[in-house]
Design an enzyme around this catalytic site. Structure first.
Site, PDB file in Angstrom:
ATOM      1  N   ARG A 228       4.174  13.893  -6.808  1.00 52.05           N
ATOM      2  CA  ARG A 228       4.064  13.173  -8.074  1.00 52.05           C
ATOM      3  C   ARG A 228       2.714  13.489  -8.708  1.00 52.05           C
ATOM      4  NH1 ARG A 228       5.324   7.012  -7.669  1.00 52.05           N
ATOM      5  NH2 ARG A 228       3.448   7.034  -6.375  1.00 52.05           N
TER       6      ARG A 228
ATOM      7  N   ASP B  18      10.106   3.729   7.376  1.00 55.27           N
ATOM      8  CA  ASP B  18       9.994   5.002   8.083  1.00 55.27           C
ATOM      9  C   ASP B  18       9.093   5.989   7.359  1.00 55.27           C
ATOM     10  OD1 ASP B  18      11.531   5.805   5.923  1.00 55.27           O
ATOM     11  OD2 ASP B  18      13.375   6.059   7.074  1.00 55.27           O
TER      12      ASP B  18
ATOM     13  N   ARG C 147      -2.835   0.944  -9.705  1.00 52.92           N
ATOM     14  CA  ARG C 147      -1.862  -0.034 -10.182  1.00 52.92           C
ATOM     15  C   ARG C 147      -2.559  -1.378 -10.415  1.00 52.92           C
ATOM     16  NH1 ARG C 147       2.951   1.670  -6.629  1.00 52.92           N
ATOM     17  NH2 ARG C 147       2.248   3.610  -5.695  1.00 52.92           N
TER      18      ARG C 147
ATOM     19  N   LYS D 238       5.053  12.146  -1.968  1.00 52.79           N
ATOM     20  CA  LYS D 238       5.899  10.976  -1.713  1.00 52.79           C
ATOM     21  C   LYS D 238       6.984  11.327  -0.709  1.00 52.79           C
ATOM     22  CE  LYS D 238       8.028   7.184  -4.264  1.00 52.79           C
ATOM     23  NZ  LYS D 238       8.292   6.639  -5.628  1.00 52.79           N
TER      24      LYS D 238
ATOM     25  N   ASP E 146       2.768  -4.183  -8.511  1.00 56.20           N
ATOM     26  CA  ASP E 146       2.395  -2.961  -7.794  1.00 56.20           C
ATOM     27  C   ASP E 146       3.103  -1.737  -8.359  1.00 56.20           C
ATOM     28  OD1 ASP E 146       4.589  -4.482  -6.406  1.00 56.20           O
ATOM     29  OD2 ASP E 146       4.817  -2.583  -5.370  1.00 56.20           O
ATOM     30  N   ASN E 147       4.002  -1.937  -9.337  1.00 56.33           N
ATOM     31  CA  ASN E 147       4.662  -0.823 -10.015  1.00 56.33           C
ATOM     32  C   ASN E 147       4.175  -0.673 -11.454  1.00 56.33           C
ATOM     33  OD1 ASN E 147       6.205  -0.364  -7.734  1.00 56.33           O
ATOM     34  ND2 ASN E 147       7.937  -1.547  -8.464  1.00 56.33           N
TER      35      ASN E 147
ATOM     36  N   ASP F 189       6.584   4.492 -10.725  1.00 57.48           N
ATOM     37  CA  ASP F 189       7.420   4.095  -9.583  1.00 57.48           C
ATOM     38  C   ASP F 189       8.873   3.883  -9.986  1.00 57.48           C
ATOM     39  OD1 ASP F 189       5.846   4.380  -7.425  1.00 57.48           O
ATOM     40  OD2 ASP F 189       5.641   2.275  -6.949  1.00 57.48           O
TER      41      ASP F 189
ATOM     42  N   GLY G 185       0.857  -1.181   0.000  1.00 61.14           N
ATOM     43  CA  GLY G 185       0.000   0.000   0.000  1.00 61.14           C
ATOM     44  C   GLY G 185       0.888   1.224   0.000  1.00 61.14           C
TER      45      GLY G 185
ATOM     46  N   GLY H 265       2.978   3.205   1.540  1.00 55.12           N
ATOM     47  CA  GLY H 265       3.703   3.164   2.803  1.00 55.12           C
ATOM     48  C   GLY H 265       4.485   4.421   3.097  1.00 55.12           C
TER      49      GLY H 265
END
Length: 488
Positions: free
Chosen positions: A174, A123, A181, A111, A252-253, A262, A89, A91
Protein backbone atom coordinates in the site's frame (compact mmCIF):
# COMPACT_ATOMS: atom_id res chain seq x y z
CA UNK A 1 14.58 5.50 -11.63
CA UNK A 2 15.25 1.78 -11.90
CA UNK A 3 13.96 -0.61 -9.28
CA UNK A 4 17.55 -1.40 -8.33
CA UNK A 5 18.06 2.29 -7.48
CA UNK A 6 15.24 2.46 -4.92
CA UNK A 7 16.43 3.16 -1.36
CA UNK A 8 13.99 3.72 1.48
CA UNK A 9 14.22 6.16 4.39
CA UNK A 10 12.48 5.99 7.77
CA UNK A 11 11.23 9.31 9.11
CA UNK A 12 8.29 7.73 10.95
CA UNK A 13 10.10 4.73 12.41
CA UNK A 14 12.88 7.06 13.55
CA UNK A 15 10.43 8.76 15.94
CA UNK A 16 11.23 6.05 18.46
CA UNK A 17 10.16 2.82 20.12
CA UNK A 18 6.97 4.37 21.52
CA UNK A 19 5.58 4.49 17.98
CA UNK A 20 5.78 0.78 17.16
CA UNK A 21 7.97 -2.28 16.87
CA UNK A 22 10.68 -3.27 14.46
CA UNK A 23 9.87 -6.73 13.07
CA UNK A 24 10.67 -8.71 9.94
CA UNK A 25 7.90 -9.89 7.61
CA UNK A 26 6.96 -13.53 7.27
CA UNK A 27 7.33 -14.09 3.52
CA UNK A 28 5.55 -16.54 1.28
CA UNK A 29 7.65 -19.54 0.33
CA UNK A 30 6.44 -19.70 -3.26
CA UNK A 31 5.23 -16.23 -4.25
CA UNK A 32 3.68 -15.48 -7.62
CA UNK A 33 3.39 -11.99 -9.00
CA UNK A 34 -0.17 -11.04 -9.91
CA UNK A 35 0.09 -7.36 -10.82
CA UNK A 36 2.29 -4.27 -10.62
CA UNK A 37 0.56 -0.90 -10.99
CA UNK A 38 2.37 1.25 -13.60
CA UNK A 39 0.49 4.38 -12.48
CA UNK A 40 1.81 3.99 -8.93
CA UNK A 41 5.30 3.26 -10.24
CA UNK A 42 5.12 6.64 -11.96
CA UNK A 43 3.89 8.25 -8.72
CA UNK A 44 6.97 6.92 -6.97
CA UNK A 45 9.36 7.96 -9.74
CA UNK A 46 10.10 4.38 -10.81
CA UNK A 47 10.24 3.65 -14.53
CA UNK A 48 7.05 2.03 -15.81
CA UNK A 49 9.15 -0.56 -17.60
CA UNK A 50 10.16 -1.85 -14.16
CA UNK A 51 6.69 -3.43 -13.87
CA UNK A 52 8.26 -6.38 -15.70
CA UNK A 53 11.11 -6.75 -13.22
CA UNK A 54 11.14 -10.32 -11.83
CA UNK A 55 12.16 -9.05 -8.37
CA UNK A 56 8.59 -7.92 -7.66
CA UNK A 57 7.46 -11.39 -6.63
CA UNK A 58 10.00 -11.36 -3.79
CA UNK A 59 9.75 -7.66 -2.92
CA UNK A 60 5.96 -7.83 -2.83
CA UNK A 61 5.86 -10.58 -0.21
CA UNK A 62 8.77 -9.67 2.04
CA UNK A 63 11.04 -12.42 0.77
CA UNK A 64 13.38 -9.67 -0.34
CA UNK A 65 13.53 -6.14 1.09
CA UNK A 66 14.16 -2.85 -0.65
CA UNK A 67 17.61 -1.41 0.16
CA UNK A 68 17.39 0.58 3.36
CA UNK A 69 14.12 -1.02 4.45
CA UNK A 70 13.58 -1.49 8.19
CA UNK A 71 10.08 -3.01 8.55
CA UNK A 72 8.09 -1.42 11.37
CA UNK A 73 4.69 -2.28 12.86
CA UNK A 74 2.89 0.90 13.91
CA UNK A 75 1.07 1.06 17.25
CA UNK A 76 -2.29 2.82 17.53
CA UNK A 77 -5.70 2.36 19.15
CA UNK A 78 -9.14 3.64 18.22
CA UNK A 79 -12.90 3.53 18.55
CA UNK A 80 -14.50 0.58 16.77
CA UNK A 81 -18.27 0.81 16.33
CA UNK A 82 -18.17 3.58 18.94
CA UNK A 83 -16.25 1.60 21.57
CA UNK A 84 -12.63 2.33 22.49
CA UNK A 85 -10.27 -0.58 21.81
CA UNK A 86 -6.76 -0.24 23.31
CA UNK A 87 -5.40 -3.37 21.61
CA UNK A 88 -4.94 -2.20 18.04
CA UNK A 89 -1.96 -1.65 15.77
CA UNK A 90 -0.47 -3.02 12.57
CA UNK A 91 -1.55 -6.60 13.14
CA UNK A 92 -0.86 -7.81 9.59
CA UNK A 93 1.06 -4.98 7.94
CA UNK A 94 4.50 -3.44 8.13
CA UNK A 95 5.77 -0.01 7.21
CA UNK A 96 8.69 -0.85 4.93
CA UNK A 97 9.94 2.72 4.64
CA UNK A 98 9.51 5.89 2.62
CA UNK A 99 10.42 6.98 -0.88
CA UNK A 100 10.62 10.61 -2.01
CA UNK A 101 9.71 11.78 -5.49
CA UNK A 102 9.06 15.28 -6.75
CA UNK A 103 9.05 16.80 -3.28
CA UNK A 104 6.47 14.33 -1.94
CA UNK A 105 7.30 11.47 0.42
CA UNK A 106 5.45 8.19 -0.02
CA UNK A 107 5.25 5.41 2.53
CA UNK A 108 5.31 1.76 1.42
CA UNK A 109 3.27 -0.53 3.64
CA UNK A 110 3.31 -4.32 3.16
CA UNK A 111 -0.13 -5.71 4.00
CA UNK A 112 -0.53 -9.41 4.83
CA UNK A 113 3.08 -9.68 6.01
CA UNK A 114 2.46 -12.00 8.97
CA UNK A 115 2.08 -11.71 12.72
CA UNK A 116 3.24 -8.70 14.69
CA UNK A 117 3.00 -7.83 18.41
CA UNK A 118 -0.38 -6.27 17.58
CA UNK A 119 -1.95 -9.26 15.80
CA UNK A 120 -3.87 -10.34 18.89
CA UNK A 121 -5.50 -13.63 17.79
CA UNK A 122 -5.06 -12.99 14.07
CA UNK A 123 -2.78 -14.80 11.67
CA UNK A 124 -1.31 -11.62 10.20
CA UNK A 125 -2.28 -12.62 6.69
CA UNK A 126 -4.49 -11.22 3.97
CA UNK A 127 -6.35 -13.21 1.33
CA UNK A 128 -6.44 -12.78 -2.44
CA UNK A 129 -10.07 -11.62 -2.29
CA UNK A 130 -9.47 -8.73 0.14
CA UNK A 131 -6.19 -7.80 -1.52
CA UNK A 132 -7.76 -7.43 -4.95
CA UNK A 133 -10.65 -5.44 -3.47
CA UNK A 134 -8.26 -2.96 -1.85
CA UNK A 135 -6.08 -2.80 -4.95
CA UNK A 136 -9.08 -1.93 -7.13
CA UNK A 137 -10.66 0.46 -4.64
CA UNK A 138 -7.62 2.72 -4.49
CA UNK A 139 -7.69 3.09 -8.26
CA UNK A 140 -11.47 3.58 -8.28
CA UNK A 141 -11.47 6.48 -5.82
CA UNK A 142 -8.36 8.07 -7.32
CA UNK A 143 -9.87 7.86 -10.80
CA UNK A 144 -12.96 9.64 -9.49
CA UNK A 145 -10.84 12.47 -8.08
CA UNK A 146 -11.22 11.45 -4.44
CA UNK A 147 -8.17 11.22 -2.18
CA UNK A 148 -7.18 7.65 -1.43
CA UNK A 149 -4.38 5.32 -0.56
CA UNK A 150 -3.27 3.22 -3.52
CA UNK A 151 -1.39 -0.02 -4.02
CA UNK A 152 1.78 -0.79 -5.90
CA UNK A 153 1.68 -4.55 -6.32
CA UNK A 154 -0.16 -7.78 -5.56
CA UNK A 155 1.68 -11.00 -4.86
CA UNK A 156 -0.22 -14.25 -4.40
CA UNK A 157 0.63 -17.66 -3.04
CA UNK A 158 -0.74 -21.14 -2.54
CA UNK A 159 -0.54 -20.65 1.23
CA UNK A 160 -3.98 -21.40 2.77
CA UNK A 161 -5.56 -18.72 4.96
CA UNK A 162 -8.69 -19.39 6.98
CA UNK A 163 -11.46 -16.76 6.97
CA UNK A 164 -15.12 -17.70 6.55
CA UNK A 165 -13.59 -20.44 4.41
CA UNK A 166 -10.11 -21.51 3.35
CA UNK A 167 -8.67 -19.04 0.84
CA UNK A 168 -5.28 -18.38 -0.71
CA UNK A 169 -2.98 -15.81 0.86
CA UNK A 170 -1.84 -12.63 -0.84
CA UNK A 171 0.01 -9.41 -0.04
CA UNK A 172 -0.05 -5.90 -1.42
CA UNK A 173 2.21 -2.92 -1.00
CA UNK A 174 0.00 0.00 0.00
CA UNK A 175 1.21 3.49 -0.86
CA UNK A 176 0.21 6.67 1.01
CA UNK A 177 1.77 9.95 2.02
CA UNK A 178 1.15 8.89 5.60
CA UNK A 179 -0.41 5.92 7.36
CA UNK A 180 -1.06 7.93 10.53
CA UNK A 181 -4.64 7.47 11.69
CA UNK A 182 -6.84 9.22 14.23
CA UNK A 183 -6.10 6.21 16.41
CA UNK A 184 -2.40 7.02 16.63
CA UNK A 185 -3.22 10.21 18.53
CA UNK A 186 -5.81 8.43 20.67
CA UNK A 187 -3.21 5.86 21.70
CA UNK A 188 -0.80 8.41 23.10
CA UNK A 189 -3.59 10.42 24.75
CA UNK A 190 -5.25 7.49 26.53
CA UNK A 191 -1.93 6.02 27.65
CA UNK A 192 -0.85 9.47 28.89
CA UNK A 193 2.26 9.56 26.70
CA UNK A 194 1.90 13.28 26.16
CA UNK A 195 5.47 13.85 25.06
CA UNK A 196 5.03 11.29 22.28
CA UNK A 197 1.66 12.85 21.40
CA UNK A 198 3.32 16.24 21.11
CA UNK A 199 6.06 14.66 19.00
CA UNK A 200 3.49 13.12 16.62
CA UNK A 201 1.55 16.38 16.26
CA UNK A 202 4.77 18.19 15.40
CA UNK A 203 5.77 15.43 12.95
CA UNK A 204 2.50 15.64 11.00
CA UNK A 205 2.44 19.44 11.04
CA UNK A 206 5.97 19.63 9.63
CA UNK A 207 4.79 17.56 6.66
CA UNK A 208 1.25 18.74 6.03
CA UNK A 209 0.46 21.89 8.05
CA UNK A 210 3.68 23.75 7.48
CA UNK A 211 2.30 27.13 8.60
CA UNK A 212 2.09 25.69 12.11
CA UNK A 213 5.57 24.21 12.19
CA UNK A 214 7.16 26.65 14.63
CA UNK A 215 4.07 27.25 16.80
CA UNK A 216 3.57 26.01 20.39
CA UNK A 217 2.05 22.53 20.61
CA UNK A 218 -1.43 23.82 21.47
CA UNK A 219 -1.52 25.98 18.37
CA UNK A 220 -0.10 23.15 16.30
CA UNK A 221 -2.80 20.76 17.52
CA UNK A 222 -5.53 23.30 16.78
CA UNK A 223 -4.17 23.96 13.29
CA UNK A 224 -3.93 20.22 12.64
CA UNK A 225 -7.51 19.65 13.78
CA UNK A 226 -8.75 22.39 11.45
CA UNK A 227 -6.76 20.85 8.60
CA UNK A 228 -8.10 17.36 9.26
CA UNK A 229 -11.65 18.62 9.71
CA UNK A 230 -11.58 20.36 6.34
CA UNK A 231 -10.00 17.44 4.53
CA UNK A 232 -12.44 14.99 6.13
CA UNK A 233 -15.42 17.16 5.14
CA UNK A 234 -14.18 17.27 1.55
CA UNK A 235 -13.59 13.52 1.59
CA UNK A 236 -17.03 12.49 2.79
CA UNK A 237 -18.65 15.00 0.41
CA UNK A 238 -16.87 13.18 -2.41
CA UNK A 239 -18.06 9.80 -1.16
CA UNK A 240 -21.67 10.96 -0.98
CA UNK A 241 -21.52 12.53 -4.44
CA UNK A 242 -20.23 9.39 -6.18
CA UNK A 243 -22.26 6.95 -4.09
CA UNK A 244 -19.42 5.30 -2.18
CA UNK A 245 -19.95 3.59 1.18
CA UNK A 246 -16.83 2.83 3.21
CA UNK A 247 -18.47 0.32 5.50
CA UNK A 248 -16.34 0.50 8.63
CA UNK A 249 -15.51 4.07 9.63
CA UNK A 250 -13.79 3.36 12.91
CA UNK A 251 -11.31 5.98 14.10
CA UNK A 252 -8.44 3.59 13.38
CA UNK A 253 -9.60 3.63 9.73
CA UNK A 254 -9.54 7.43 9.46
CA UNK A 255 -6.48 9.06 7.87
CA UNK A 256 -5.18 12.21 9.53
CA UNK A 257 -4.78 13.80 6.07
CA UNK A 258 -8.24 12.87 4.81
CA UNK A 259 -7.41 9.99 2.48
CA UNK A 260 -9.85 7.12 1.96
CA UNK A 261 -8.15 4.51 4.09
CA UNK A 262 -8.39 0.80 4.99
CA UNK A 263 -10.72 -0.72 2.43
CA UNK A 264 -12.78 -3.60 3.73
CA UNK A 265 -16.52 -4.12 3.22
CA UNK A 266 -16.96 -1.07 0.99
CA UNK A 267 -19.51 -0.74 -1.77
CA UNK A 268 -20.67 1.63 -4.48
CA UNK A 269 -24.40 2.21 -4.73
CA UNK A 270 -26.28 0.35 -7.41
CA UNK A 271 -29.89 1.40 -6.83
CA UNK A 272 -29.99 4.71 -4.98
CA UNK A 273 -30.62 3.59 -1.42
CA UNK A 274 -29.68 6.09 1.34
CA UNK A 275 -29.90 3.37 4.00
CA UNK A 276 -27.52 1.08 2.10
CA UNK A 277 -25.34 -1.01 4.46
CA UNK A 278 -22.39 -2.65 2.75
CA UNK A 279 -20.91 -4.39 5.80
CA UNK A 280 -22.94 -7.43 6.80
CA UNK A 281 -21.40 -7.17 10.29
CA UNK A 282 -22.96 -3.72 10.76
CA UNK A 283 -26.21 -4.89 12.34
CA UNK A 284 -27.33 -1.44 13.53
CA UNK A 285 -26.52 0.49 10.36
CA UNK A 286 -23.99 2.70 12.13
CA UNK A 287 -21.97 2.96 8.91
CA UNK A 288 -24.84 3.07 6.42
CA UNK A 289 -24.34 5.31 3.39
CA UNK A 290 -26.48 8.18 4.68
CA UNK A 291 -24.83 8.01 8.12
CA UNK A 292 -21.28 8.63 6.86
CA UNK A 293 -21.17 12.45 7.34
CA UNK A 294 -22.37 12.13 10.94
CA UNK A 295 -19.96 9.30 11.70
CA UNK A 296 -17.01 11.23 10.29
CA UNK A 297 -17.93 14.14 12.56
CA UNK A 298 -18.18 11.71 15.49
CA UNK A 299 -14.69 10.50 14.68
CA UNK A 300 -13.41 14.07 14.51
CA UNK A 301 -14.82 14.60 17.99
CA UNK A 302 -12.82 11.59 19.16
CA UNK A 303 -9.69 13.07 17.59
CA UNK A 304 -10.41 16.43 19.20
CA UNK A 305 -10.65 14.72 22.58
CA UNK A 306 -7.15 13.33 22.03
CA UNK A 307 -5.96 16.92 21.51
CA UNK A 308 -7.67 18.17 24.70
CA UNK A 309 -4.41 17.83 26.64
CA UNK A 310 -3.12 20.85 24.69
CA UNK A 311 -6.18 22.71 23.38
CA UNK A 312 -9.12 24.28 25.23
CA UNK A 313 -12.60 22.82 24.86
CA UNK A 314 -13.81 26.10 23.35
CA UNK A 315 -11.13 26.04 20.66
CA UNK A 316 -11.80 22.39 19.89
CA UNK A 317 -15.52 23.06 19.57
CA UNK A 318 -14.80 26.00 17.28
CA UNK A 319 -12.72 23.73 15.00
CA UNK A 320 -15.42 21.08 14.83
CA UNK A 321 -18.13 23.61 14.05
CA UNK A 322 -16.37 24.20 10.73
CA UNK A 323 -17.20 20.67 9.56
CA UNK A 324 -20.87 21.06 8.63
CA UNK A 325 -20.56 24.21 6.50
CA UNK A 326 -17.46 22.81 4.80
CA UNK A 327 -19.29 19.55 4.07
CA UNK A 328 -22.35 21.35 2.72
CA UNK A 329 -20.27 23.63 0.50
CA UNK A 330 -18.16 20.78 -0.87
CA UNK A 331 -21.14 18.50 -1.50
CA UNK A 332 -23.19 21.28 -3.10
CA UNK A 333 -20.33 22.13 -5.45
CA UNK A 334 -19.98 18.52 -6.52
CA UNK A 335 -23.70 18.04 -7.07
CA UNK A 336 -23.89 21.23 -9.13
CA UNK A 337 -21.14 19.79 -11.33
CA UNK A 338 -23.09 16.53 -11.67
CA UNK A 339 -26.18 18.52 -12.66
CA UNK A 340 -24.27 20.75 -15.06
CA UNK A 341 -24.98 23.95 -13.11
CA UNK A 342 -22.41 26.70 -13.50
CA UNK A 343 -23.78 29.06 -10.86
CA UNK A 344 -25.33 28.69 -7.42
CA UNK A 345 -28.96 29.51 -6.60
CA UNK A 346 -30.89 29.25 -3.36
CA UNK A 347 -33.17 26.56 -4.79
CA UNK A 348 -30.38 24.21 -5.86
CA UNK A 349 -30.45 22.24 -2.63
CA UNK A 350 -34.16 21.54 -3.06
CA UNK A 351 -33.67 20.61 -6.73
CA UNK A 352 -30.99 18.09 -5.73
CA UNK A 353 -32.98 16.75 -2.77
CA UNK A 354 -36.06 16.25 -4.96
CA UNK A 355 -33.98 14.31 -7.48
CA UNK A 356 -32.48 12.05 -4.79
CA UNK A 357 -35.96 11.39 -3.42
CA UNK A 358 -37.11 10.49 -6.92
CA UNK A 359 -34.18 8.10 -7.34
CA UNK A 360 -35.00 6.55 -3.96
CA UNK A 361 -38.68 6.08 -4.79
CA UNK A 362 -37.80 4.60 -8.19
CA UNK A 363 -34.93 2.43 -6.93
CA UNK A 364 -33.05 3.87 -9.90
CA UNK A 365 -29.40 3.09 -10.54
CA UNK A 366 -27.46 6.07 -9.22
CA UNK A 367 -24.49 5.96 -11.59
CA UNK A 368 -26.49 5.13 -14.71
CA UNK A 369 -29.07 7.84 -14.06
CA UNK A 370 -26.53 10.65 -13.74
CA UNK A 371 -24.61 9.38 -16.77
CA UNK A 372 -27.83 9.40 -18.79
CA UNK A 373 -28.66 12.86 -17.47
CA UNK A 374 -25.30 14.04 -18.81
CA UNK A 375 -26.63 13.30 -22.31
CA UNK A 376 -30.01 14.99 -21.71
CA UNK A 377 -30.89 18.01 -23.90
CA UNK A 378 -34.50 18.66 -22.99
CA UNK A 379 -36.00 15.95 -25.19
CA UNK A 380 -39.54 14.70 -24.58
CA UNK A 381 -40.17 11.99 -23.80
CA UNK A 382 -36.82 11.52 -22.03
CA UNK A 383 -36.47 7.92 -23.20
CA UNK A 384 -33.00 7.18 -21.78
CA UNK A 385 -34.00 8.41 -18.32
CA UNK A 386 -37.38 6.69 -18.39
CA UNK A 387 -35.71 3.35 -19.10
CA UNK A 388 -34.02 3.58 -15.70
CA UNK A 389 -37.29 3.99 -13.79
CA UNK A 390 -40.51 2.02 -13.40
CA UNK A 391 -43.52 3.47 -15.27
CA UNK A 392 -45.12 4.52 -11.99
CA UNK A 393 -42.36 7.12 -11.55
CA UNK A 394 -42.42 8.59 -15.07
CA UNK A 395 -44.78 11.45 -14.17
CA UNK A 396 -42.58 12.38 -11.19
CA UNK A 397 -39.55 12.30 -13.49
CA UNK A 398 -41.28 14.66 -15.93
CA UNK A 399 -42.15 17.09 -13.13
CA UNK A 400 -38.57 17.12 -11.91
CA UNK A 401 -37.23 17.63 -15.42
CA UNK A 402 -39.57 20.61 -15.86
CA UNK A 403 -37.96 22.27 -12.84
CA UNK A 404 -34.51 21.26 -14.07
CA UNK A 405 -35.19 22.76 -17.50
CA UNK A 406 -36.29 26.01 -15.90
CA UNK A 407 -33.12 26.10 -13.82
CA UNK A 408 -30.93 25.48 -16.87
CA UNK A 409 -32.76 28.15 -18.85
CA UNK A 410 -31.86 30.77 -16.26
CA UNK A 411 -28.17 30.07 -16.91
CA UNK A 412 -28.45 30.29 -20.70
CA UNK A 413 -25.84 27.54 -20.88
CA UNK A 414 -24.91 25.84 -24.13
CA UNK A 415 -26.28 22.30 -24.06
CA UNK A 416 -23.27 20.78 -25.79
CA UNK A 417 -20.82 22.39 -23.40
CA UNK A 418 -22.99 21.43 -20.46
CA UNK A 419 -23.20 17.82 -21.63
CA UNK A 420 -19.42 17.71 -22.07
CA UNK A 421 -18.87 19.05 -18.55
CA UNK A 422 -21.40 16.64 -17.07
CA UNK A 423 -19.77 13.64 -18.74
CA UNK A 424 -16.55 14.67 -16.97
CA UNK A 425 -18.40 14.77 -13.63
CA UNK A 426 -20.54 11.62 -13.88
CA UNK A 427 -18.59 8.38 -14.32
CA UNK A 428 -19.59 5.65 -16.70
CA UNK A 429 -17.69 3.03 -14.69
CA UNK A 430 -17.66 2.47 -10.94
CA UNK A 431 -16.38 -0.45 -8.90
CA UNK A 432 -19.60 -2.31 -8.28
CA UNK A 433 -19.28 -5.24 -5.91
CA UNK A 434 -20.41 -7.78 -8.49
CA UNK A 435 -17.66 -6.58 -10.85
CA UNK A 436 -15.05 -6.84 -8.11
CA UNK A 437 -16.22 -10.40 -7.46
CA UNK A 438 -15.98 -11.19 -11.17
CA UNK A 439 -12.33 -10.09 -11.10
CA UNK A 440 -11.67 -12.07 -7.90
CA UNK A 441 -13.20 -15.25 -9.27
CA UNK A 442 -11.10 -15.04 -12.41
CA UNK A 443 -7.91 -14.35 -10.46
CA UNK A 444 -8.57 -17.33 -8.22
CA UNK A 445 -8.42 -19.43 -11.40
CA UNK A 446 -5.18 -17.77 -12.50
CA UNK A 447 -6.78 -15.44 -15.05
CA UNK A 448 -5.65 -11.85 -14.38
CA UNK A 449 -7.02 -10.30 -17.57
CA UNK A 450 -10.25 -9.05 -15.93
CA UNK A 451 -8.11 -7.45 -13.21
CA UNK A 452 -6.13 -5.54 -15.82
CA UNK A 453 -9.30 -4.49 -17.64
CA UNK A 454 -10.95 -3.29 -14.43
CA UNK A 455 -7.89 -1.24 -13.48
CA UNK A 456 -7.81 0.44 -16.88
CA UNK A 457 -11.50 1.34 -16.64
CA UNK A 458 -11.25 2.63 -13.09
CA UNK A 459 -8.27 4.81 -13.88
CA UNK A 460 -10.32 6.56 -16.60
CA UNK A 461 -13.92 6.09 -15.44
CA UNK A 462 -15.34 9.08 -17.34
CA UNK A 463 -14.18 7.86 -20.76
CA UNK A 464 -16.53 5.88 -22.99
CA UNK A 465 -14.41 2.71 -23.51
CA UNK A 466 -16.95 1.42 -26.08
CA UNK A 467 -15.27 -2.00 -26.21
CA UNK A 468 -16.20 -2.55 -22.54
CA UNK A 469 -19.91 -1.69 -22.46
CA UNK A 470 -20.71 -4.79 -20.42
CA UNK A 471 -18.69 -3.38 -17.52
CA UNK A 472 -20.97 -0.32 -17.34
CA UNK A 473 -24.38 -1.96 -17.04
CA UNK A 474 -26.52 -2.37 -13.93
CA UNK A 475 -25.89 -5.56 -11.99
CA UNK A 476 -28.29 -8.48 -12.06
CA UNK A 477 -30.45 -8.80 -8.96
CA UNK A 478 -28.09 -11.49 -7.71
CA UNK A 479 -25.26 -8.96 -7.92
CA UNK A 480 -26.94 -6.45 -5.61
CA UNK A 481 -26.48 -6.50 -1.83
CA UNK A 482 -23.69 -9.04 -1.98
CA UNK A 483 -22.64 -9.89 1.60
CA UNK A 484 -19.26 -8.33 2.33
CA UNK A 485 -17.60 -8.58 5.74
CA UNK A 486 -14.70 -6.87 7.48
CA UNK A 487 -12.49 -9.79 6.45
CA UNK A 488 -13.05 -8.63 2.88
Amino acid sequence: MKLSEVTLSHHYADLGDAFGTRIEPTPFQHPKLIHVNPAVLQLLGINKSEAQNPDWAQLGCGQKLFPGSRPFAMKYTGHQFGVYNPDLGDGRALLLGELENGGRRWELHLKGAGKTPYSRFGDGRAVLRSTIREYLAGEALTGLGIRSTRALSIVGSDEPVVREQIESGAMLIRVAETHVRFGHFEYFFYTKQLQALQQLIDFICRRFVTDATELPVGDQAEALLRFTTRRSAELVAGWQAVGFAHGVLNTDNMSIIGDTFDYGPYGFLDDYEPTFICNHSDHTGRYAFEQQPGVVLWNLNALAHAFSAFVSVEALRDCLEEFQPQLIDAYAAQMRRKLGLQTAEDGDQALCADLLQLLTDASADYTLFFRALAHYRGERPPAALRELMPPAQHDALERWLDHYDQRLAREHSDSRERNRAMLAANPKFVLRNYLAQKVIDAAAEGDYRPLQTMIELLQKPYDEHPQHETWAVAPPESGKHMPVSCSS
